[in-house]
Design a protein around this motif. Structure first.
Motif, PDB file in Angstrom:
ATOM      1  N   SER A   1       0.816  -1.215   0.000  1.00 29.39           N
ATOM      2  CA  SER A   1       0.000   0.000   0.000  1.00 29.39           C
ATOM      3  C   SER A   1       0.848   1.262   0.000  1.00 29.39           C
ATOM      4  CB  SER A   1      -0.928  -0.003   1.219  1.00 29.39           C
ATOM      5  OG  SER A   1      -0.159  -0.001   2.422  1.00 29.39           O
TER       6      SER A   1
ATOM      7  N   GLN B   1     -13.423 -17.230 -11.363  1.00 32.65           N
ATOM      8  CA  GLN B   1     -12.809 -16.264 -10.437  1.00 32.65           C
ATOM      9  C   GLN B   1     -12.450 -16.930  -9.119  1.00 32.65           C
ATOM     10  OE1 GLN B   1     -14.895 -12.555 -10.029  1.00 32.65           O
ATOM     11  NE2 GLN B   1     -14.914 -12.142 -12.218  1.00 32.65           N
TER      12      GLN B   1
ATOM     13  N   LEU C   1      -6.049 -12.826 -10.311  1.00 33.54           N
ATOM     14  CA  LEU C   1      -5.922 -11.469  -9.781  1.00 33.54           C
ATOM     15  C   LEU C   1      -7.201 -10.731 -10.166  1.00 33.54           C
ATOM     16  CD1 LEU C   1      -2.204 -10.803 -10.770  1.00 33.54           C
ATOM     17  CD2 LEU C   1      -3.078 -11.297  -8.486  1.00 33.54           C
TER      18      LEU C   1
ATOM     19  N   TYR D   1      -9.848  -7.643  -9.755  1.00 34.15           N
ATOM     20  CA  TYR D   1     -10.045  -6.250  -9.335  1.00 34.15           C
ATOM     21  C   TYR D   1     -11.411  -5.799  -9.822  1.00 34.15           C
ATOM     22  CZ  TYR D   1      -9.383  -1.219  -8.786  1.00 34.15           C
ATOM     23  OH  TYR D   1      -9.521   0.095  -8.417  1.00 34.15           O
ATOM     24  N   GLN D   2     -12.281  -5.448  -8.843  1.00 30.57           N
ATOM     25  CA  GLN D   2     -13.649  -5.015  -9.157  1.00 30.57           C
ATOM     26  C   GLN D   2     -14.347  -6.015 -10.073  1.00 30.57           C
ATOM     27  OE1 GLN D   2     -13.488  -0.992 -10.617  1.00 30.57           O
ATOM     28  NE2 GLN D   2     -13.027  -0.115  -8.618  1.00 30.57           N
TER      29      GLN D   2
ATOM     30  N   THR E   1     -13.239  -8.164 -12.066  1.00 31.19           N
ATOM     31  CA  THR E   1     -12.621  -8.382 -13.369  1.00 31.19           C
ATOM     32  C   THR E   1     -11.256  -9.018 -13.163  1.00 31.19           C
ATOM     33  OG1 THR E   1     -13.741  -6.461 -14.308  1.00 31.19           O
ATOM     34  CG2 THR E   1     -11.818  -7.296 -15.504  1.00 31.19           C
TER      35      THR E   1
ATOM     36  N   SER F   1      -5.815 -10.876  -3.603  1.00 33.92           N
ATOM     37  CA  SER F   1      -6.734  -9.734  -3.625  1.00 33.92           C
ATOM     38  C   SER F   1      -5.987  -8.436  -3.307  1.00 33.92           C
ATOM     39  CB  SER F   1      -7.872  -9.965  -2.629  1.00 33.92           C
ATOM     40  OG  SER F   1      -7.363 -10.052  -1.304  1.00 33.92           O
ATOM     41  N   GLN F   2      -5.072  -8.470  -2.311  1.00 37.29           N
ATOM     42  CA  GLN F   2      -4.262  -7.294  -2.021  1.00 37.29           C
ATOM     43  C   GLN F   2      -3.329  -6.971  -3.181  1.00 37.29           C
ATOM     44  OE1 GLN F   2      -2.188  -7.890   1.669  1.00 37.29           O
ATOM     45  NE2 GLN F   2      -4.048  -8.017   2.894  1.00 37.29           N
TER      46      GLN F   2
ATOM     47  N   ALA G   1      -3.737  -7.704  -6.381  1.00 43.56           N
ATOM     48  CA  ALA G   1      -4.468  -7.169  -7.529  1.00 43.56           C
ATOM     49  C   ALA G   1      -4.776  -5.687  -7.345  1.00 43.56           C
ATOM     50  CB  ALA G   1      -5.761  -7.961  -7.734  1.00 43.56           C
ATOM     51  N   MET G   2      -5.184  -5.308  -6.129  1.00 43.59           N
ATOM     52  CA  MET G   2      -5.481  -3.904  -5.874  1.00 43.59           C
ATOM     53  C   MET G   2      -4.217  -3.055  -5.996  1.00 43.59           C
ATOM     54  SD  MET G   2      -7.359  -2.243  -2.546  1.00 43.59           S
ATOM     55  CE  MET G   2      -8.747  -3.334  -2.826  1.00 43.59           C
TER      56      MET G   2
ATOM     57  N   GLN H   1      -3.267  -2.800  -9.690  1.00 37.78           N
ATOM     58  CA  GLN H   1      -4.158  -1.900 -10.418  1.00 37.78           C
ATOM     59  C   GLN H   1      -3.881  -0.447 -10.059  1.00 37.78           C
ATOM     60  OE1 GLN H   1      -6.044  -3.093 -12.721  1.00 37.78           O
ATOM     61  NE2 GLN H   1      -7.000  -1.165 -13.343  1.00 37.78           N
ATOM     62  N   ASN H   2      -3.654  -0.180  -8.758  1.00 37.82           N
ATOM     63  CA  ASN H   2      -3.351   1.188  -8.345  1.00 37.82           C
ATOM     64  C   ASN H   2      -2.054   1.671  -8.978  1.00 37.82           C
ATOM     65  OD1 ASN H   2      -5.654   1.268  -6.792  1.00 37.82           O
ATOM     66  ND2 ASN H   2      -4.611   0.697  -4.893  1.00 37.82           N
TER      67      ASN H   2
END
Length: 857
Positions: A412, A481, A512, A514-515, A517, A545-546, A548-549, A552-553
């Protein structure tokens, strides 16, 4: 004959077995007595051979001497043979009977030759001796029967004699005595044998009891030692190996191993073992199918103890023997000597954990007491394994939670994509161990490896591009998924092995997401058959999940940074272009104003002389002299036609100038479209006749009355029909149809009408179906020198459709064209649609702007 005392010895044997064993014992005792019997007969008949020479008459002495000597020699030979070779005990009674019959032959021949009934005494002595020597009642009866029959036969040959009666009673008495001796002698031996058997059984039981007691004491002590040693061990691997070593050393077994159920509960996996066998099986991660493979698999399926006394005779052991071909030479050598096996289920609270497998190189090595003790020990081992597994799982969960938190915070804090990708694989290997891993992102129809860890040097995994196929693993991940676990890829025929990489055995793919997708996947490979557990799968999903976020960020940040850089360049370029465009727009605006002013002025200036010329020319047409001269009349008529066409063009230019100048005035009034269109059609009938064109009206009678400017609408319909006739080859058809439209809250709140003008002409290319409504635009190569506006592809100013759009949109309507395409050979045709509202939407004192939209003056 059996007695109750004899039957009491039948403790573990049935009657048939006992009789057979008793017969064997009596035969054996008689065999032991045969040397003594042979010696007695040999000496006795040697004495008879000598005494016969002195006692018997000379006429019978030679025969009896020879027979007695032969009998003596045969017995000496029998004595020598018995001392040199072991006679089978089953032959004891036949040999004894033969020797007895040889003696009987001497006695009966002596009786016959002497004809002295007194010699019957020797027969009675032989009968009594047979009852003492022979144990078998059948053989005793044979000997006695032979003696009695022989005596009777000799007596008959000798002839009547009063003494025979006396000796007959003697024979009967001898038979009774012989029977009594035989029964008592046999019972005595049976009783002695019973006592011997009882003594032997008591000794055996006592020895077994002592051995069992010692074994149980030793087993209980060993169980206590093992329990004490394993209850303080919480590391599962250490515990399993320690249990195997303790049981092997304390019980002196050949091999001890422990198999635990895997997460699928379809296989048991070798986790610990002693010797080369155990080491090899654990290194290979040997997996046995539950219920299908080996004794261990059978125990895991049935949850029962399996005590195999002879593994070579048990079909369940076949699969494990075949598996030994993959073991190293030393381990295969150890496995080859295994003779017996004991497998016990490891259960806690009804839940099967695995199987404790014990093997020995001695057949039948495990008795009931061993099984009972080891079952109790297996229960203690199962509890210790459960405790160690729970403790280890708790420790692992705590460490993983801390690691997830640490990695999550690191992810993060960073927005650098390369750094995040490296953090993902470095952090994941501590949570879900793998041999090689890769982060793969989807780009178009390919998966691209953007980060890797654990790949051999020189393999260049970052250059790998994997084409996404139907029904491949990524498509399955995208569809569900959810993670995809393949415990053993060798069991999957569609698996594609990558060259220059060690073969994969276990594989885990994690999407992976994200939203909702799927943007890629984590590919985790183990090169040994160690399938990922359910806990590892869940942890990988949480981590993914972490990841992928974060990915993407980072990608959004990187894209945003790129866009910002490009925007800065674009803004700078736009600023420069905007200044240039402003200058160009101002110039174009001045030019357009100048052009419109010129057209407007030119139109007004042209109309005045045209009016004068038209007036004078009309006078010439009416002059009688001109009418009389056909040549002059045609010239003047041609001038009048040109003037009329010129007036139409000037009128169109003036209409376009009004539209561009926003001064087109409209006066709506009730209008019957069918009459208006019929009127325009009538004006064009001569053209249709000349070019053999058909102009058809369809469905116009039912059109409702609308509010519109009649003159403006006449011009719009006229331009559309002229356009259709112009681009329709001779002999074609132009159709005008219409229909009423229901109310529409958005565009036609009071309803409307739709007019469609269709032709069989050359068509319009789809790319220019909007451009044809622009000023001065014409389709195809127009005949510039054509002198007729309705001639096929005739020339014109190119203002008709632009004027029509301005008039239609000024009424609040719409106009558009539809056509499959432009083709002068096939003539696909065109369709022009006009939609008009029933109630006028023209503003009071309204005008039309350059695009035809109503606006205020």
């Amino acid at each position: 004959m059996e007695t109750p005392l004899l039957k009491d010895t039948l403790i573990e044997e049935d009657a048939h077995q006992y009789k057979a064993r008793l017969r064997d014992v009596l035969d054996s005792d008689l065999r032991d007595s045969l040397p003594t019997l042979a010696l007695i007969f040999a000496v006795l008949f040697a004495f008879f051979a000598v005494s016969h020479a002195f006692v018997l008459p000379r006429n019978i002495a030679p025969v009896m001497i020879v027979l007695a000597a032969v009998t003596s020699l045969l017995n000496f030979g029998l004595l020598w043979a018995l001392r040199r070779w072991a006679l089978p005990f089953r032959w004891a009674h036949p040999v004894a009977a033969a020797d007895t019959f040889l003696a009987l032959l001497n006695i009966l021949l002596h009786l016959y030759l002497t004809a002295d009934p007194l010699q019957t005494t020797n027969v009675t002595l032989l009968l009594i001796g047979a009852g003492f020597v022979v144990f078998s009642t059948a053989w005793w009866g044979l000997i006695v029967g032979g003696a009695v029959v022989g005596w009777i036969g000799v007596a008959l040959l000798i002839g009547p004699d009063p003494a025979w009666t006396h000796f007959a009673f003697a024979m009967v008495s001898a038979l009774a005595v012989s029977l009594l001796v035989h029964v008592i002698h046999r019972r005595t031996y049976v009783h002695i044998e019973r006592l011997r058997v009882q003594d032997q059984q008591q000794r055996t039981k006592l020895e077994q009891t002592l051995r069992t007691t010692e074994r149980i004491q030793r087993a209980l002590q060993t169980t206590m030692d093992v329990t004490q040693n394993i209850t303080t061990v919480f590391d599962l691997e250490t515990l399993l190996n320690q249990v195997c070593v303790l049981i092997k050393e304390d019980y002196n077994y050949y091999h001890v191993g422990i198999f635990l159920l895997d997460d699928t509960r379809q296989f048991v996996v070798a986790r610990a073992g002693t010797g080369e066998i155990g080491r090899a099986l654990c290194e290979q991660g040997r997996r046995l199918a539950v219920g299908k493979e080996s004794v261990v698999g059978w125990v895991a399926a049935h949850r029962k103890v399996a005590n195999v006394s002879h593994v070579a005779e048990d079909p369940r052991y076949i699969a494990l023997r075949e598996a030994q071909t993959t073991l190293p030479e030393a381990a295969a050598g150890e496995a080859a000597v295994i003779a017996s096996e004991l497998a016990l289920p490891l259960e806690v609270a009804g839940q099967l954990l695995g199987v404790l497998n014990i093997e020995h190189n001695v057949p039948g090595a495990f008795n009931a007491e061993d099984v009972q003790v080891l079952e109790a020990l297996a229960g203690q081992v199962a509890v210790a394994i459960q405790n160690a597994a729970n403790y280890q799982a708790e420790q692992t969960r705590r460490q993983i939670t801390e690691r997830l938190y640490t990695v999550g915070m690191a992810l993060s804090r960073s927005l650098d994509l390369t750094e995040i990708l490296d953090l993902i694989l470095a952090g994941l290997i501590d949570i879900v161990p793998y041999d090689r891993g890769a982060v793969m992102l989807e780009y178009g129809n390919q998966l691209v490896v953007v980060a890797e860890k654990g790949f051999p040097p020189g393999t260049q995994p970052l250059d790998v591009r994997v084409r996404i196929k139907e029904d491949d693993v990524f498509q399955e991940l995208r569809r569900t998924q959810r993670p995809l676990l393949i415990p053993d890829v060798q069991q999957r025929p569609d698996w594609d092995y990558v060259p220059n990489l060690p073969p994969a055995r276990s594989w885990l793919g994690v999407p992976l997401v994200y939203q909702e997708t799927v943007i890629g996947m984590l590919s985790l490979t183990r090169e040994y058959p160690n399938p990922y557990t359910e806990d590892e799968e869940a942890l990988a999903v949480t981590f993914a999940s972490q990841a992928a976020m974060a990915i993407q960020n980072a990608m959004l940040y990187e894209n945003l940074a790129t866009v910002n850089r490009e925007l800065e360049k674009t803004v700078q370029q736009l600023s420069e272009r905007t200044r240039d465009l402003q200058v160009a727009y101002q110039q174009l605006e001045r030019l357009d104003r100048t052009k419109s002013d010129f057209i407007s002025v030119a139109s007004h200036e042209l109309r005045t002389p045209l009016t004068v010329i038209s007036g004078y020319n009309q006078m010439l047409l009416d002059d009688p002299q001109v009418k009389k001269n056909d040549a002059y009349f045609q010239i003047v008529a041609g001038i009048q036609s040109g003037i009329a066409r010129m007036e139409v063009i000037v009128g169109s230019i003036l209409d376009m100038a009004k539209i561009d100048g926003r001064v087109l005035q409209l006066h709506p009034e009730p209008l019957i479209l069918s009459l208006l269109i019929q009127s325009v059609r009538t004006s064009l009938l001569d053209v249709c006749v000349q070019r053999h064109l058909t102009l058809v009206l369809e469905g116009l009678e039912d059109l409702p009355v609308i509010e519109a400017d009649a003159e403006a609408m006449r011009k719009a319909i006229y331009h559309l029909l002229v356009n259709a006739l112009k681009y329709t080859p001779d002999g074609g058809t132009v159709t005008v149809s219409g229909r009423a439209l229901p109310p529409d809250e958005d565009e036609l709140p009071d309803g409307g009408v739709e007019i469609v003008i269709s032709d069989t002409g050359i068509g319009i290319d789809p790319s220019v179906q909007e451009l044809i409504f622009s000023k001065f635009y014409q389709t195809g190569e127009v005949l510039v020198h054509s002198s007729g506006t309705t001639t096929f592809k005739g020339g014109g100013p190119g203002l008709g459709l632009a004027i029509t759009r301005g008039i239609v949109e000024a009424h609040g309507g719409k106009i558009w064209a539809e056509s499959p395409g432009y083709d002068e050979q096939t003539c696909p045709g065109s369709h022009f649609h006009i939609v008009l509202p029933r109630v006028s939407r023209i503003l009071q004192h309204g005008v039309v702007d350059g695009l035809g939209a109503p606006t205020n003056v």
